[in-house]
Design a protein around this motif. Sequence first.
Motif, PDB file in Angstrom:
ATOM      1  N   UNK A 154       0.838  -1.202   0.000  1.00  0.00           N
ATOM      2  CA  UNK A 154       0.000   0.000   0.000  1.00  0.00           C
ATOM      3  C   UNK A 154       0.872   1.251   0.000  1.00  0.00           C
ATOM      4  N   UNK A 155       1.875   1.280   0.879  1.00  0.00           N
ATOM      5  CA  UNK A 155       2.804   2.413   0.930  1.00  0.00           C
ATOM      6  C   UNK A 155       3.603   2.524  -0.364  1.00  0.00           C
ATOM      7  N   UNK A 156       4.063   1.379  -0.877  1.00  0.00           N
ATOM      8  CA  UNK A 156       4.858   1.371  -2.108  1.00  0.00           C
ATOM      9  C   UNK A 156       4.072   1.951  -3.276  1.00  0.00           C
ATOM     10  N   UNK A 157       2.812   1.603  -3.372  1.00  0.00           N
ATOM     11  CA  UNK A 157       1.967   2.112  -4.459  1.00  0.00           C
ATOM     12  C   UNK A 157       1.749   3.619  -4.316  1.00  0.00           C
ATOM     13  N   UNK A 158       1.601   4.095  -3.083  1.00  0.00           N
ATOM     14  CA  UNK A 158       1.459   5.542  -2.864  1.00  0.00           C
ATOM     15  C   UNK A 158       2.717   6.284  -3.306  1.00  0.00           C
ATOM     16  N   UNK A 159       3.880   5.688  -3.017  1.00  0.00           N
ATOM     17  CA  UNK A 159       5.150   6.282  -3.444  1.00  0.00           C
ATOM     18  C   UNK A 159       5.221   6.342  -4.969  1.00  0.00           C
ATOM     19  N   UNK A 160       4.824   5.257  -5.610  1.00  0.00           N
ATOM     20  CA  UNK A 160       4.815   5.191  -7.082  1.00  0.00           C
ATOM     21  C   UNK A 160       3.891   6.244  -7.676  1.00  0.00           C
ATOM     22  N   UNK A 161       2.683   6.348  -7.159  1.00  0.00           N
ATOM     23  CA  UNK A 161       1.712   7.311  -7.700  1.00  0.00           C
ATOM     24  C   UNK A 161       2.203   8.741  -7.502  1.00  0.00           C
ATOM     25  N   UNK A 162       2.751   9.046  -6.326  1.00  0.00           N
ATOM     26  CA  UNK A 162       3.285  10.393  -6.068  1.00  0.00           C
ATOM     27  C   UNK A 162       4.436  10.718  -7.012  1.00  0.00           C
ATOM     28  N   UNK A 163       5.256   9.705  -7.295  1.00  0.00           N
ATOM     29  CA  UNK A 163       6.410   9.900  -8.169  1.00  0.00           C
ATOM     30  C   UNK A 163       5.982  10.362  -9.561  1.00  0.00           C
ATOM     31  N   UNK A 164       4.820   9.898  -9.994  1.00  0.00           N
ATOM     32  CA  UNK A 164       4.336  10.261 -11.339  1.00  0.00           C
ATOM     33  C   UNK A 164       3.198  11.275 -11.307  1.00  0.00           C
ATOM     34  N   UNK A 165       2.952  11.854 -10.148  1.00  0.00           N
ATOM     35  CA  UNK A 165       1.933  12.891 -10.056  1.00  0.00           C
ATOM     36  C   UNK A 165       0.518  12.384 -10.242  1.00  0.00           C
ATOM     37  N   UNK A 166       0.289  11.117  -9.956  1.00  0.00           N
ATOM     38  CA  UNK A 166      -1.046  10.531 -10.076  1.00  0.00           C
ATOM     39  C   UNK A 166      -1.736  10.547  -8.714  1.00  0.00           C
ATOM     40  N   UNK A 167      -3.017  10.927  -8.708  1.00  0.00           N
ATOM     41  CA  UNK A 167      -3.749  11.028  -7.452  1.00  0.00           C
ATOM     42  C   UNK A 167      -4.464   9.720  -7.141  1.00  0.00           C
ATOM     43  N   UNK A 168      -4.152   9.220  -5.978  1.00  0.00           N
ATOM     44  CA  UNK A 168      -4.780   7.989  -5.514  1.00  0.00           C
ATOM     45  C   UNK A 168      -6.281   8.211  -5.319  1.00  0.00           C
ATOM     46  N   UNK A 169      -7.068   7.293  -5.832  1.00  0.00           N
ATOM     47  CA  UNK A 169      -8.512   7.383  -5.683  1.00  0.00           C
ATOM     48  C   UNK A 169      -9.164   8.239  -6.742  1.00  0.00           C
ATOM     49  N   UNK A 170      -8.494   9.328  -7.144  1.00  0.00           N
ATOM     50  CA  UNK A 170      -9.048  10.208  -8.184  1.00  0.00           C
ATOM     51  C   UNK A 170      -8.602   9.744  -9.565  1.00  0.00           C
ATOM     52  N   UNK A 171      -7.282   9.618  -9.733  1.00  0.00           N
ATOM     53  CA  UNK A 171      -6.749   9.149 -11.020  1.00  0.00           C
ATOM     54  C   UNK A 171      -6.725   7.624 -11.101  1.00  0.00           C
ATOM     55  N   UNK A 172      -6.308   6.994 -10.016  1.00  0.00           N
ATOM     56  CA  UNK A 172      -6.126   5.535 -10.003  1.00  0.00           C
ATOM     57  C   UNK A 172      -6.815   4.945  -8.777  1.00  0.00           C
ATOM     58  N   UNK A 173      -7.638   3.933  -8.988  1.00  0.00           N
ATOM     59  CA  UNK A 173      -8.296   3.236  -7.875  1.00  0.00           C
ATOM     60  C   UNK A 173      -7.342   2.177  -7.330  1.00  0.00           C
ATOM     61  N   UNK A 174      -7.103   2.208  -6.017  1.00  0.00           N
ATOM     62  CA  UNK A 174      -6.227   1.225  -5.376  1.00  0.00           C
ATOM     63  C   UNK A 174      -7.110   0.170  -4.714  1.00  0.00           C
ATOM     64  N   UNK A 175      -6.905  -1.086  -5.111  1.00  0.00           N
ATOM     65  CA  UNK A 175      -7.778  -2.180  -4.679  1.00  0.00           C
ATOM     66  C   UNK A 175      -6.969  -3.206  -3.889  1.00  0.00           C
TER      67      UNK A 175
END
Length: 344
Positions: A154-175
Amino acid sequence: MYSHDCINALLETRSHRSIFRSFLSAILTVVFLGLGTNAWAQPIKVAYAALVAGQIAVWIAKDGGYLSKRGIDADLIYIPATTATQALIAGEIQLAQVTGVSTAGAILSGADVRIIASVQNKLAGSIYARPEIKSPEQLKGKRLGISRFGALSDTAVSIFLDHYGLKRGTDVAVIQMGGLPEVITAMQKGAIQAGFANPPQTIRARHLGMKELFDLNSLGIDLQQTCLTVTTKYLREHRPIVKSFVEAYAESMHRFMTDRDFSIQVMKKYLRLNDKELLDDAYAFYSQRLEKIPFPTIKGIKFILDDMAERHPQAKKTSPESFVDLSVLQELEQGGFFKQLWKN
């Protein structure tokens, strides 16, 4: 003065006692030899949090005989990280090999848990995606899988999304999928378009046609990943057992680093894999990333706390040093245990 008859009676009584003691000694010897020292071993339950090769420290500690030689009969149980920490708090298990993320979350919520050793102190893993996804930007509007909320993935995916400027939940759904093997299966079936993976799941993903979208290892982030945890109450009340466990834990890493064939056999057993390529890849990956001497990383705990600050305001006020109890490791280090272990 004793009479002749009294003296004879006394001697006869002493003789009977001597015979009885000899008989009892013989019986106990047979019991010890027949049952072995494990019959008197201290039983404990230990959880490991993921079906990845990075969990190998506790597996080798048991299968290599390092626990049993110290009188510990360990029952190893697979319990996902957040659930394992809950079981630890409830006293259902005595030690847990989990992640720094799940441990930090528990401590911030008031749990009396501490990290006492660690075998993995840097973020490791990759984001894999289905073949039609060519870049991170193409994940907008898509679903990305993790094992569980609050877990390392979960933390790793948040780091990845932040790295590419993608918003969790808004741009990408985390399941959350329940486990890392389930992440790859869900990708294969098209239920998600990308997901977090660690060896041996990375090779499995490639075999299924998935592509590595991003290598998280390339970031070189200090992050408390795989660590050994215990409640302070259990450490206080059963310190000799915990110390013996940490000794076995450290010896298991020496065995892992110096005995590839044995380590692969242990991984084969616990991961239930027969694929040589997957096992070879897992050993090559983790033999370069696990710690020889299992001190946790304070810097890596601080990274987790900084990441949690928005969700847990208390994280901003909490010292990362308060999340660890290094007393057992320091005692072993001062006694020359690690120096002796790695002298050759």
